[in-house]
Design a protein around this motif. Structure first.
Motif, PDB file in Angstrom:
ATOM      1  N   SER A  96      41.324  45.988  52.450  1.00 39.72           N
ATOM      2  CA  SER A  96      40.942  45.944  51.032  1.00 39.72           C
ATOM      3  C   SER A  96      39.534  46.504  50.913  1.00 39.72           C
ATOM      4  O   SER A  96      38.560  45.856  51.316  1.00 39.72           O
ATOM      5  CB  SER A  96      40.976  44.503  50.509  1.00 39.72           C
ATOM      6  OG  SER A  96      42.287  43.996  50.557  1.00 39.72           O
ATOM      7  N   SER A 122      48.400  41.152  49.861  1.00 38.35           N
ATOM      8  CA  SER A 122      48.053  39.832  49.343  1.00 38.35           C
ATOM      9  C   SER A 122      49.028  38.826  49.922  1.00 38.35           C
ATOM     10  O   SER A 122      50.204  39.136  50.127  1.00 38.35           O
ATOM     11  CB  SER A 122      48.123  39.813  47.814  1.00 38.35           C
ATOM     12  OG  SER A 122      47.791  38.528  47.310  1.00 38.35           O
ATOM     13  N   GLN A 175      42.484  40.186  43.422  1.00 37.20           N
ATOM     14  CA  GLN A 175      41.420  39.306  43.903  1.00 37.20           C
ATOM     15  C   GLN A 175      40.646  38.665  42.763  1.00 37.20           C
ATOM     16  O   GLN A 175      40.148  37.542  42.898  1.00 37.20           O
ATOM     17  CB  GLN A 175      40.484  40.077  44.828  1.00 37.20           C
ATOM     18  CG  GLN A 175      41.155  40.571  46.117  1.00 37.20           C
ATOM     19  CD  GLN A 175      41.781  39.440  46.906  1.00 37.20           C
ATOM     20  OE1 GLN A 175      42.895  38.994  46.603  1.00 37.20           O
ATOM     21  NE2 GLN A 175      41.062  38.964  47.909  1.00 37.20           N
ATOM     22  N   ALA A 179      40.622  34.608  42.622  1.00 36.08           N
ATOM     23  CA  ALA A 179      39.332  33.909  42.641  1.00 36.08           C
ATOM     24  C   ALA A 179      39.184  33.006  41.423  1.00 36.08           C
ATOM     25  O   ALA A 179      38.730  31.860  41.543  1.00 36.08           O
ATOM     26  CB  ALA A 179      38.191  34.913  42.692  1.00 36.08           C
ATOM     27  N   PHE A 232      41.892  33.010  54.325  1.00 42.71           N
ATOM     28  CA  PHE A 232      41.162  34.158  53.788  1.00 42.71           C
ATOM     29  C   PHE A 232      39.735  33.681  53.517  1.00 42.71           C
ATOM     30  O   PHE A 232      39.513  32.792  52.699  1.00 42.71           O
ATOM     31  CB  PHE A 232      41.812  34.682  52.501  1.00 42.71           C
ATOM     32  CG  PHE A 232      41.205  35.992  52.043  1.00 42.71           C
ATOM     33  CD1 PHE A 232      41.542  37.170  52.674  1.00 42.71           C
ATOM     34  CD2 PHE A 232      40.286  36.025  51.002  1.00 42.71           C
ATOM     35  CE1 PHE A 232      40.963  38.378  52.279  1.00 42.71           C
ATOM     36  CE2 PHE A 232      39.720  37.216  50.599  1.00 42.71           C
ATOM     37  CZ  PHE A 232      40.061  38.397  51.233  1.00 42.71           C
ATOM     38  N   ILE A 234      35.794  33.111  52.559  1.00 40.19           N
ATOM     39  CA  ILE A 234      34.937  33.285  51.386  1.00 40.19           C
ATOM     40  C   ILE A 234      34.124  34.564  51.502  1.00 40.19           C
ATOM     41  O   ILE A 234      33.952  35.296  50.509  1.00 40.19           O
ATOM     42  CB  ILE A 234      34.028  32.054  51.195  1.00 40.19           C
ATOM     43  CG1 ILE A 234      34.832  30.912  50.546  1.00 40.19           C
ATOM     44  CG2 ILE A 234      32.792  32.375  50.349  1.00 40.19           C
ATOM     45  CD1 ILE A 234      34.097  29.593  50.445  1.00 40.19           C
ATOM     46  N   HIS A 237      36.234  37.375  50.336  1.00 35.49           N
ATOM     47  CA  HIS A 237      36.484  37.354  48.895  1.00 35.49           C
ATOM     48  C   HIS A 237      35.217  37.717  48.129  1.00 35.49           C
ATOM     49  O   HIS A 237      35.274  38.354  47.066  1.00 35.49           O
ATOM     50  CB  HIS A 237      37.020  35.991  48.458  1.00 35.49           C
ATOM     51  CG  HIS A 237      37.984  36.089  47.319  1.00 35.49           C
ATOM     52  ND1 HIS A 237      39.113  35.298  47.207  1.00 35.49           N
ATOM     53  CD2 HIS A 237      38.011  36.903  46.228  1.00 35.49           C
ATOM     54  CE1 HIS A 237      39.767  35.624  46.111  1.00 35.49           C
ATOM     55  NE2 HIS A 237      39.106  36.589  45.494  1.00 35.49           N
ATOM     56  N   HIS A 238      34.074  37.336  48.665  1.00 33.72           N
ATOM     57  CA  HIS A 238      32.795  37.759  48.080  1.00 33.72           C
ATOM     58  C   HIS A 238      32.707  39.292  48.067  1.00 33.72           C
ATOM     59  O   HIS A 238      32.320  39.897  47.055  1.00 33.72           O
ATOM     60  CB  HIS A 238      31.651  37.168  48.901  1.00 33.72           C
ATOM     61  CG  HIS A 238      30.309  37.740  48.587  1.00 33.72           C
ATOM     62  ND1 HIS A 238      29.656  37.520  47.396  1.00 33.72           N
ATOM     63  CD2 HIS A 238      29.480  38.543  49.320  1.00 33.72           C
ATOM     64  CE1 HIS A 238      28.491  38.149  47.400  1.00 33.72           C
ATOM     65  NE2 HIS A 238      28.369  38.778  48.558  1.00 33.72           N
ATOM     66  N   ASP A 240      35.237  41.350  48.036  1.00 35.13           N
ATOM     67  CA  ASP A 240      36.208  41.840  47.060  1.00 35.13           C
ATOM     68  C   ASP A 240      35.717  41.684  45.622  1.00 35.13           C
ATOM     69  O   ASP A 240      35.995  42.532  44.763  1.00 35.13           O
ATOM     70  CB  ASP A 240      37.540  41.115  47.235  1.00 35.13           C
ATOM     71  CG  ASP A 240      38.252  41.489  48.518  1.00 35.13           C
ATOM     72  OD1 ASP A 240      37.891  42.524  49.109  1.00 35.13           O
ATOM     73  OD2 ASP A 240      39.161  40.748  48.933  1.00 35.13           O
ATOM     74  N   MET A 241      34.994  40.603  45.349  1.00 37.92           N
ATOM     75  CA  MET A 241      34.463  40.425  43.998  1.00 37.92           C
ATOM     76  C   MET A 241      33.396  41.461  43.699  1.00 37.92           C
ATOM     77  O   MET A 241      33.223  41.890  42.551  1.00 37.92           O
ATOM     78  CB  MET A 241      33.917  39.008  43.826  1.00 37.92           C
ATOM     79  CG  MET A 241      34.981  37.921  43.886  1.00 37.92           C
ATOM     80  SD  MET A 241      36.366  38.165  42.757  1.00 37.92           S
ATOM     81  CE  MET A 241      35.535  37.908  41.174  1.00 37.92           C
ATOM     82  N   MET A 265      31.070  32.663  44.009  1.00 38.74           N
ATOM     83  CA  MET A 265      31.448  33.074  45.360  1.00 38.74           C
ATOM     84  C   MET A 265      30.198  33.423  46.162  1.00 38.74           C
ATOM     85  O   MET A 265      30.080  33.066  47.344  1.00 38.74           O
ATOM     86  CB  MET A 265      32.389  34.276  45.290  1.00 38.74           C
ATOM     87  CG  MET A 265      33.208  34.525  46.532  1.00 38.74           C
ATOM     88  SD  MET A 265      34.606  33.378  46.760  1.00 38.74           S
ATOM     89  CE  MET A 265      35.733  33.929  45.478  1.00 38.74           C
ATOM     90  N   HIS A 278      38.787  30.437  51.192  1.00 40.86           N
ATOM     91  CA  HIS A 278      38.265  30.492  49.815  1.00 40.86           C
ATOM     92  C   HIS A 278      38.588  29.247  48.991  1.00 40.86           C
ATOM     93  O   HIS A 278      37.984  29.037  47.944  1.00 40.86           O
ATOM     94  CB  HIS A 278      38.692  31.763  49.081  1.00 40.86           C
ATOM     95  CG  HIS A 278      40.135  32.125  49.171  1.00 40.86           C
ATOM     96  ND1 HIS A 278      40.642  33.290  48.630  1.00 40.86           N
ATOM     97  CD2 HIS A 278      41.208  31.504  49.747  1.00 40.86           C
ATOM     98  CE1 HIS A 278      41.933  33.365  48.862  1.00 40.86           C
ATOM     99  NE2 HIS A 278      42.297  32.297  49.535  1.00 40.86           N
TER     100      HIS A 278
END
Length: 294
Positions: A96, A122, A175, A179, A232, A234, A237-238, A240-241, A265, A278
């Protein structure tokens, strides 16, 4: 059956590569930490000592690494895939990353006589282990058709969403939604706990109504058990944000709720929670509420 080089054997990549080996493909795996190849070897694959060794003679090269710089390094560095893959090799990037980086790398692949698609996934660790991933694919029709047998070995919902880069754009939207759902679930659980509600009963009834979701089904049990072992992380995901907020700004799209979740995040990362699942956003809600474990 294809000869496949699989680069990146982490939480997601390892079970995916193992599924491909068990499906009968010849899989050569490479990971910077060689011990990560053990599961693939047990599943019938082969451990390679370098990217060059993995991709030599491969029909397909699959990549599953954390971030845009990692993909760029794996593909475009002097020792990377582009330098060693044979013409017409199909490169499938399961990572990603930023859509603009995907487009640049795909163009470089074309200049070198290679074919590249973006196929971010995903479903997290559970989806990778169960071969039930949702895969959003950016590709030409020809390349999507060629990749489909490979994708079917690791995923359940496989959708061609448009040309190169479209897969990464859809993943960014995914994402954003995930989130937001995890943050609201964390807030709801903290709210319910403050009123001493039976949390198991509450989650059960919420799951049966409009509030029900895959996020609630998968992440509420982790929050209630305070089990934040990473499916997954954090920190990912941070990342991805950051992708989705940047892409939204470039498109002049306003995502106010997404921007707040991106900050939460980032706060989780700054507070040392980056290596947690996450679902660990729960800890951030508790910090803001002045409540710890109860």
């Amino acid at each position: 059956m294809s000869s496949i080089a699989f680069i990146g054997l982490g939480i997601m990549g390892s079970p995916m590569a193992c599924h491909l080996a068990r499906a009968g493909h010849t899989v050569y795996g490479y990971n910077r930490s060689p011990q990560r190849c053990a599961a693939l070897v047990e599943a019938g694959g082969v451990a390679a000592e370098s990217i060059a060794e993995a991709v030599k003679g491969a029909d397909v090269v699959a990549v599953m690494v954390p971030d845009s710089p990692d993909v760029h390094d794996v593909l475009a560095s002097d020792g990377g895939v582009f330098a060693h893959a044979q013409p017409e090799t199909l490169v499938i990037d399961f990572s990603s990353i930023r859509p603009d980086v995907t487009k640049e790398l795909a163009e470089e692949a074309r200049r070198r006589g290679l074919r590249m698609i973006d196929a971010p996934v995903s479903g997290g660790e559970a989806g990778a282990k169960n071969a039930s991933l949702s895969i959003m694919v950016g590709a030409t029709e020809r390349d999507f058709a060629a990749a489909t047998p490979i994708l079917q070995a690791v995923g359940k919902t496989i959708v061609h969403v448009g040309p190169t880069g479209a897969g990464q754009t859809v993943k960014a939207a995914n994402q954003l939604i995930v989130a937001g759902n995890i943050e609201l679930l964390a807030e709801a659980i903290t709210f319910l706990r403050a009123y001493a509600v039976d949390l198991d009963a509450a989650v059960k009834v919420l799951g049966g109504g409009l509030a029900g979701s895959a996020v609630l089904d998968q992440k509420a049990p982790k929050m209630l058990a305070r089990n934040f072992d990473p499916g997954f992380r954090i920190e990912l995901h941070h990342k991805d944000m950051g992708i989705v907020t940047s892409a939204a700004r470039e498109a002049d799209v306003v995502i106010p709720l997404g921007a707040v979740v991106a900050q939460l995040m980032a706060s989780a990362l700054a507070n040392g929670d980056g290596a947690l699942d996450h679902s660990g956003l729960l800890l951030g809600v508790e910090r803001l509420s002045g409540r710890g474990e109860s």
